[in-house]
Design an enzyme around this catalytic site. Sequence first.
Site, PDB file in Angstrom:
ATOM      1  N   CYS A 176     -25.307 -65.770 -66.354  1.00 44.51           N
ATOM      2  CA  CYS A 176     -24.322 -66.848 -66.470  1.00 44.51           C
ATOM      3  C   CYS A 176     -23.040 -66.528 -65.699  1.00 44.51           C
ATOM      4  CB  CYS A 176     -23.908 -67.052 -67.923  1.00 44.51           C
ATOM      5  SG  CYS A 176     -25.197 -67.761 -68.943  1.00 44.51           S
ATOM      6  N   THR A 177     -22.381 -67.527 -65.208  1.00 41.59           N
ATOM      7  CA  THR A 177     -21.037 -67.362 -64.647  1.00 41.59           C
ATOM      8  C   THR A 177     -20.169 -68.486 -65.199  1.00 41.59           C
ATOM      9  OG1 THR A 177     -21.929 -66.431 -62.605  1.00 41.59           O
ATOM     10  CG2 THR A 177     -19.699 -67.319 -62.525  1.00 41.59           C
ATOM     11  N   ARG A 234     -22.626 -60.377 -59.608  1.00 41.52           N
ATOM     12  CA  ARG A 234     -22.320 -61.757 -59.241  1.00 41.52           C
ATOM     13  C   ARG A 234     -20.803 -61.983 -59.294  1.00 41.52           C
ATOM     14  NH1 ARG A 234     -24.300 -63.732 -63.791  1.00 41.52           N
ATOM     15  NH2 ARG A 234     -25.120 -61.679 -64.352  1.00 41.52           N
TER      16      ARG A 234
END
Lengths: 123, 253
Positions: free
Chosen positions: B1-2, B191
């Site tokens: 997730c971001t 990320r």
Amino acid sequence: SAQFIPPFTEDCRADMYPPNGPTFRAAVGWYTVDLDLPPSKRWTAVITEKKTDLANMIEAIKDLANAFVPSGRLIELVDIALPLMVNTLPDPFGEEIKGIAAASGLPLGEVVLFNIFYEVFTV
Amino acid sequence: CTSVVAEDDKGNLFHGRNLDFGLFLGWDVKNKSWTVSEKLKPLVVNLDFRRNNQTVFKSTNFAGYVGMLTGIKPHVFTLTMNERFSLDGGYIGILEWILGQRDGMWMSFLTRSVLENANSYEEAKTRLAQTKMLAPAYFILGGNSTGQGCIITRSRLLSLDVLEIDLKLGRWYVLETNYDHWKEPLFLDDRRTPAMKCMNQTTQPKMSLKTMYDVLSTKPVLNKLTTYTTLMQVSEGSLEAYIRDCPNPCMPW
């Protein structure tokens, strides 16, 4: 430009919005959840429309579980133990989950598993 | 997730997230995709939760999941959660629950009750930070006033850290993937660096829902686990979501 070795980083994208191209599959539809309804009825409209997809997703998880425990004991455990757990969940969540199981026709234990998957996944 | 909460130079707050899920839950060799992630995509729905015919909050959800991972209380706050890995994880909470110790909250039931019942950014922050939980998590919370954006890093019992937007320090956004912000991310799953590079390249004056979507569309922030992207703007009370794909070459996570 993008590098073709992991992690495949690329130049920061631009002009992706409004969403288009191969990274955009679909916009997401809207549904209403009426909190004035009894908890067991709140999700009926959503689930009536999505129950096939829900069944497919839960089937994929069951396939995975059976890959690990071919005897099917893991699924049996889910179907026997988790319905007992639903009554320990705080209001209104337990009743809402029962309503989803009823509307979808899926076993209650498997709907409970889906809803506590975040905690289970850490296993 | 971001998840990202950002403030532009006019004081507008934007909250965006990629929901990544399904790691190691079955790899489809033919289609080069994660099985469960692909099965989740048709279940993505936007929900308008209403009481007395008024919107209480809105959410992007998976049909059948009664908890909340992404939501907005229009004109009040926005909230997303990202998974946090810890040895003291959810399985311990579940064991305690089975053994009868039930004073903790299930993660997504907590976020649901905050979206439903909290009436301000501060109240939401206090509840997310102080409620005992069964599993650790990151909560990314945005408010409706300048500077109101934070990442709450939660263990099961404690709030380990709250990182806030601080314009005086030049911190015009807060961004969380799945690693404590004071530590380096796993080198196999960084990320954060590409996401922050793109946020910094966008710059504060150009921050908008459009440019936030660009950041969330850049590999490996977008990866094979990404099921949907949601964009929220609290001042507009708006929430929009898009189901994503990641054409090859693309990182599996």
